[in-house]
Enzyme design. Sequence first.
Site, PDB file in Angstrom:
ATOM      1  N   ASP A 170       0.732  -1.176  -0.126  1.00  0.00           N
ATOM      2  CA  ASP A 170      -0.049  -0.008  -0.085  1.00  0.00           C
ATOM      3  C   ASP A 170       0.835   1.254  -0.083  1.00  0.00           C
ATOM      4  O   ASP A 170       0.653   2.292  -0.611  1.00  0.00           O
ATOM      5  CB  ASP A 170      -0.931   0.044   1.023  1.00  0.00           C
ATOM      6  N   CYS A 194      17.318  19.681   9.860  1.00  0.00           N
ATOM      7  CA  CYS A 194      17.361  19.889  11.408  1.00  0.00           C
ATOM      8  C   CYS A 194      17.958  21.292  11.671  1.00  0.00           C
ATOM      9  O   CYS A 194      18.696  21.943  10.716  1.00  0.00           O
ATOM     10  CB  CYS A 194      18.198  18.818  12.168  1.00  0.00           C
ATOM     11  N   CYS A 203      21.940  22.436  10.838  1.00  0.00           N
ATOM     12  CA  CYS A 203      22.462  21.122  10.062  1.00  0.00           C
ATOM     13  C   CYS A 203      23.123  21.818   8.743  1.00  0.00           C
ATOM     14  O   CYS A 203      23.009  22.757   8.086  1.00  0.00           O
ATOM     15  CB  CYS A 203      21.486  20.187   9.532  1.00  0.00           C
ATOM     16  N   CYS A 235      22.803  15.966   3.097  1.00  0.00           N
ATOM     17  CA  CYS A 235      21.428  16.035   3.930  1.00  0.00           C
ATOM     18  C   CYS A 235      20.177  16.283   3.028  1.00  0.00           C
ATOM     19  O   CYS A 235      20.442  17.547   2.593  1.00  0.00           O
ATOM     20  CB  CYS A 235      21.714  16.487   5.230  1.00  0.00           C
TER      21      CYS A 235
END
Length: 413
Positions: free
Chosen positions: A377, A397, A400, A405
Amino acid sequence: HVGTSGFRATQKKMLLLRSLRGASQRVSSLRWDARRWSSTEATDADARADDGAGTKPKTAIVMLNMGGPSHPSETKSFLSRLFNDNDIIELGGGTFQRWLAKIIVHFRAPKVEKQYKEIGGSPIRKWTDAQGKELSKKLDQLRPESAPHKAYTCFRYAHPLTEETLTQMKADGVERAIAFSQFPHWSCTTTGSSMNELWRRVKEMGMEKDFSWSLIDRWPLNEKFLDAVVDRMETKLAEFEANAQNKVIILFSAHSVPMKVVEKGDVYVNEVSATCKAIMQRWEAKGHVHRHMVAWQSKVGFMPWMVPSTENSIKALAKKGAKHVLVVPIAFTTDHIETLYEIGIEYAEEAEEAGISHFKFTEGLNGSPLFIDALTDIVSTHLDEKKNHSSQYGQKCLNCSKPMCRQIINPAF
């Protein structure tokens, strides 16, 4: 992850004496359950799965996870990769981190290897392979327009490593790939680390144009996933005596994270809590009424981590007179060392020592047909949405500065 809180030396000696006197027969039964889940059932599921070899996949499902040592002898290399991961232990990833990782692994590996021997090695590879093959079969039936589908196991710290998976995908002629995190909840220390490694390797191997990518980076409230957890809970609740089932306290246990990760704005704790709330709403809708709480396990080192710890929660419940406790590993969809050893052996022994006479824990979702339906699903919905990733994926974050990232290379949409 890698480690457990363990016991002080004196506690270990006491428990050993208790075992020799035959006082731990019930715990021995839990040990047998742990070994049975990690080896027999995984082997059977793996043997039933069709590998789908020989067909060029139109859609690759890259199943990202940390992995684990399938054989205890692989423990040292597994730990070495983990402690060198700058996304988990933020020491810059340079010479100092490599030196420190070598020291840590030297002292931890013998203990952790023994733990893996207790559970017959990590079953993550067998279960992930089996889940992926069943997922591919269902997707082929459900979505012929994107078939054939092929799932690729891709581990951060154990084989098959990211570079090995990418190499196989290219050899198979894959062009369209979905990076599917096997962690329901986002954390920079788990899904974030795996995806950062994926993009690093894609660049290093010159594969920027080889595959078009989209990401499934979290799925904490998928309804079929929640149903699969509730099903495991009901199965285990039935093992308590009928007249005691209403006394059972449910203790959700998730892998903890350092508080410095939480303070940076990592959403893991929030997403885990949202999952637990949704599960209890389903649980009560089915007529079950139980007290519950959320705790955090597997702290490593001396820095502050998310609390309350599962270990301390068990002891506190015992002091309040609890005799019936059901632990539900909530951030772990597949059994591994944190469930089979830490909960199934260590916490079981601690619960008995504290006076909890009826301590049980739910089996991982492993080969649950409901969980395979959930995975199907999640991927099918992702294909329908035609989005590169969740809206939250782009939110880094606080402060960061990691270059890889929240990237995506050669997005599909």
